[in-house]
Design a protein around this motif. Sequence first.
Motif, short mmCIF file in Angstrom:
data_model
loop_
_atom_site.label_atom_id
_atom_site.label_comp_id
_atom_site.label_asym_id
_atom_site.label_seq_id
_atom_site.Cartn_x
_atom_site.Cartn_y
_atom_site.Cartn_z
N HIS A 886 0.86 -1.19 0.00
CA HIS A 886 0.00 0.00 0.00
C HIS A 886 0.89 1.24 0.00
N LEU A 887 0.69 2.11 -0.99
CA LEU A 887 1.59 3.26 -1.14
C LEU A 887 1.19 4.46 -0.31
N GLY A 888 0.03 4.43 0.29
CA GLY A 888 -0.42 5.60 1.05
C GLY A 888 -0.82 6.72 0.12
N ASP A 889 -0.27 7.92 0.34
CA ASP A 889 -0.62 9.10 -0.46
C ASP A 889 0.38 9.24 -1.60
N VAL A 890 -0.14 9.33 -2.83
CA VAL A 890 0.71 9.41 -4.02
C VAL A 890 0.28 10.62 -4.84
N LYS A 891 1.24 11.41 -5.27
CA LYS A 891 0.97 12.55 -6.14
C LYS A 891 1.83 12.42 -7.39
N ASN A 892 1.35 11.78 -8.49
CA ASN A 892 -0.06 11.60 -8.75
C ASN A 892 -0.36 10.21 -9.32
N MET A 893 0.64 9.51 -9.82
CA MET A 893 0.50 8.14 -10.30
C MET A 893 1.80 7.40 -10.01
N ALA A 894 1.71 6.07 -10.00
CA ALA A 894 2.91 5.29 -9.67
C ALA A 894 2.92 3.96 -10.39
N ARG A 895 4.11 3.51 -10.73
CA ARG A 895 4.32 2.15 -11.25
C ARG A 895 5.20 1.41 -10.25
N VAL A 896 4.80 0.20 -9.88
CA VAL A 896 5.50 -0.57 -8.85
C VAL A 896 6.23 -1.75 -9.49
N LYS A 897 7.51 -1.88 -9.15
CA LYS A 897 8.29 -3.04 -9.54
C LYS A 897 8.89 -3.65 -8.29
N LEU A 898 8.75 -4.95 -8.16
CA LEU A 898 9.29 -5.65 -6.99
C LEU A 898 10.11 -6.83 -7.45
N ASN A 899 11.38 -6.82 -7.06
CA ASN A 899 12.30 -7.91 -7.41
C ASN A 899 12.29 -8.17 -8.91
N GLY A 900 12.27 -7.09 -9.67
CA GLY A 900 12.33 -7.18 -11.13
C GLY A 900 10.99 -7.44 -11.81
N THR A 901 9.93 -7.65 -11.04
CA THR A 901 8.62 -7.92 -11.62
C THR A 901 7.79 -6.64 -11.66
N ASP A 902 7.30 -6.30 -12.85
CA ASP A 902 6.45 -5.11 -13.00
C ASP A 902 5.05 -5.47 -12.52
N LEU A 903 4.60 -4.83 -11.46
CA LEU A 903 3.30 -5.13 -10.88
C LEU A 903 2.22 -4.15 -11.33
N GLY A 904 2.55 -3.26 -12.24
CA GLY A 904 1.54 -2.40 -12.83
C GLY A 904 1.49 -1.01 -12.25
N VAL A 905 0.51 -0.25 -12.77
CA VAL A 905 0.35 1.16 -12.43
C VAL A 905 -0.78 1.33 -11.42
N LEU A 906 -0.53 2.18 -10.43
CA LEU A 906 -1.56 2.57 -9.48
C LEU A 906 -1.94 4.02 -9.74
N TRP A 907 -3.23 4.27 -9.91
CA TRP A 907 -3.68 5.62 -10.24
C TRP A 907 -4.89 6.06 -9.42
N THR A 908 -5.43 5.17 -8.59
CA THR A 908 -6.60 5.52 -7.80
C THR A 908 -6.63 4.67 -6.54
N ALA A 909 -7.50 5.04 -5.60
CA ALA A 909 -7.67 4.25 -4.38
C ALA A 909 -8.10 2.82 -4.76
N PRO A 910 -7.63 1.82 -4.01
CA PRO A 910 -6.97 1.92 -2.70
C PRO A 910 -5.44 2.02 -2.75
#
Length: 998
Positions: A886-910
């Motif tokens: 959970h990224l908490g508060d983000v301004k304004n969009m985010a892409r998450v990669k963990l251990n080399g795996t692209d887990l996609g873009v987060l742009w809205t709650a939650p």
Amino acid sequence: MYKYAIVALLLLLCRLNPACAQMHEMKKNFLHPPDYAKPGVYWYFMDGNMTAESITKDLESMKKAGIGNLIFLEVNVGIPRGPVDFLSDEWISLFAHAEKEARRLGIEITLGIGPGWTGSGGPWVKPQQSMQHLVSSQTIVTAGNKQKIMLPVPLPKKPFFGEGSLTDEIKAEWNRYYEDVAVLAFPVTEEIKQIIDYEEKALYYRAPYSSAVVKPYLPSPGIASIDKNNIINKSRIIDLTGKMEADGTLNWTPPSGKWVIMRFGSRNNGAITRPAPVPGLGFEVDKFDTTALNTHLDTYIGKLLNKIDKPQKNIPGGLKRLHMDSWEMSAQNWTGRFRQEFLRRRGYDPLKYYPVYAGNIVGSLQESERFLWDLRQTSQELVLENHARHVKAYGKRQNLLLSIEPYDMNPTADLELGSIADIPMGEFWSKGFGFNSTYSVIEATSIGHVGGKSQIAAEAFTSQNDEGWKQYPGAMKNQGDWAFAAGINQFVYHTFQNQFLPDSLKPGATMGPYGVHWDRSQTWWPMVSGYHDYVTRCQYLLQQGRTVADILYLTPEGSPHVFVPPASAIKGDTIGDRRGYNFDGCAPSQLMGAYVKNKQIIFPSGAAYRMLVLPVIETMTPKLLAKIGELVKQGATIVGSAPLRSPSLENYPLCDKNIKTLGRQIWGPMQNALTETRGKYGLGEVIWGSAYRENIDNLYPKYDVIANLLRAKNISEDFSTNQAIRYTHRTANGWDMYFVSNTTNQPVDFNGTFRTKIGSPELWNAINGKITRLDNFTVSNSNTSIPLHLDAYESAFIVFAETNKWTATNTSKLVTEQTIAEINGSWEVSFDIKWGGPENIKFDALIDWTKRSEEGIKYYSGTAVYKKSFDVPSTGITGGKRLYLHLGDVKNMARVKLNGTDLGVLWTAPWMVDISTAVLQENNQLEIEVVNLWPNRLIGDENRPDDGIKNGHWPEWLLKKQPRPSKRNTFSTHRFYNSKSPLFSSGLLGPVTIKQKL
């Protein structure tokens, strides 16, 4: 083998069951929607600023981002002219290049039917083929006066947008064009009386409903008494047309007394293509005349069709539709054959009523008002038949469909014009950044629902002035979900400005101060596909089946007319949502095709309504009233009083007698009862009385009055809850589907009651395409109740299918979550040095970029990469439950990669992503790309010398491709900010946590 055989058998049985087969297809397409469900954009070109390179780059960026269609328009708004003249050979070749590239990429093109966005016209339109007014001059003569009678040439009406909107050349043509029509004389009355608002009633002007104070409809003609000495006696009007010479000399000797002589002629109405590229400026074509329209279409559309391969229906991409955008051309009331068309359609000669055009009263006030109603009705029929339907037929011959935005300055009834479209369109502006045109969304969805259109589009998130790159997907979700719940299922974002400038100059070109900036120069464009996936899944589902609504509001006959439902039928603020009984509006011409089955009003499209509500007006034509009587006789329930008379002079006064006779048949002898009265007619029922005439808003009884009638029939609300949740409901044989959306910025738990029991429910999540079986539900009578949880502004589809047969357990609880770890400490952060940021820096803790002292961070706009390693408590890994970051508060969009795996873009709650398959217990390598908005960098650059556009000219360094003299990082064609403008919170603000769902 046995297991696979069972699966194969089940699939075979499913294919044999149409409902099962459709549900199987919907699930497959929900995960991977077809291209036709993708959102679109207005693709604007700016007066000759275009290159083949920028066209290809734009289209390829659309494809990558998930844009599936576009509307192609060229305008002139706030940018210096470019080198490619509109409709030159080079321009046509570039259009052909764009069309070919769109075919290659599978992107559908919709082409506006003229330069600019307003309508259809250009410099090739001659004045005699343009939109026309019947104007007049007036001369008073006295019998016995031997002076030669000279009749002055009537002056044109001022253009709606003023003479300043005309170029010198066009203004000269506007002043020069004139054709005589008639000369009439009549005795002078004691006092000249004018009809109130005659210029509007005679269709000289029609202002935009969105941005001006304008009546949504014109009141029906009343029965008023005026001294007969102030009225022109129709029998004493003399036609002198043949007695006037070309120079205006009238060869006529008046009999005794004073006489008024009116010279009538045709003038251009002053409407021009706007805001067209300079080489495309010209008169708007006559909307009543197919010959003039054909000349225009062949000159513009025809030239382009000759340069491309013929459009094909079944081949993806390329030119697929023609488009009529918002009207914005004011009105016309004349054409060369108007008198003949009027006589053919209305059954009487309008000649002696021409003085009414100028506000005079002929015969009686009622007679004159009825003539004006007939004038507007004839004008509407000509627009619908000779313009809209003609454009549609022209396109159909080329395998092209037609989309129409039928609102704003439309001199016809909006629903009547829009019902001609293959794809009806509305418009909504970004909330807080422009006008409130949500009424047009209600109009478009009504047109689409009644007409059974699978696609109902909207010019989406239009904005102006202070928007300035402030909007982004997360900020737009709530309003977007409102549009979905209102019935829109095809977003066309306004606007994707063609980015013809070098890629180093960002944010680049704008459409002056207008439009949300939906183009490849946006900071967040590389991440926007995640949002587009959500929109596409929603649009796909909302294009299936048909919308459920209980109430049908009949609009009055006549024009102009804007359908505005009762304000009480909407809850909430300016983007208010539908209440538990949904509604649509219906134009009279649409109602003519309806019939009744099982007490419901049914349309050929399959749209069904439980109750027809009449507008609270006193007039109706015998034809429409007879149709209403037919529906009641078949079993329909109608709410409203009997009309008192016809609005028209057609077949007058017999038409009024027919109205009274039909009224007595349908409503009975108590048709004017004051108290609530119910009457039976055939198999149906009529309900009327003071509560339905006086307790009204916007022409109709208030919502609760109609809702109580439905409740009395034991019809429950389609959806109900005690929380702020919006909804819409679509249905087909074998399934019901509800879209529900949290309208607040806080998580909410609620119990939703849905008016269906067709099968067990599932939750379809359009963010990620996941389908979850719901086991906790209760069925009672015809309703299903389900406890649900939605995060801030979160939405979901609740799908009921007859193939879903599981039994409710009523034991499962709402999913809860607990935090098992918080990722604290320092982060390594990398900014893009090309946009003024530091390449590497350490943040001791998560902090807003604008709170940093470094100018390269404080004013930074773009993407920064946060890196950190972390461990997970052993209980989190071994517990067997899924883990979420959970990224908490983000301004304004985010892409998450963990251990080399692209887990996609987060742009809205939650703001949470499932990391279960990628997480390790120790030494996890986390990488989060965070992107903010353009304003901060633009504000920071305002502290540096301005080397941009000056006095409407490109800077020399740009034209000569020289190094830029200032140290600005950004370049834009419109200035939204200054150095004192407040900065926008930016970056990853956290807290970043690991959560486990229980």
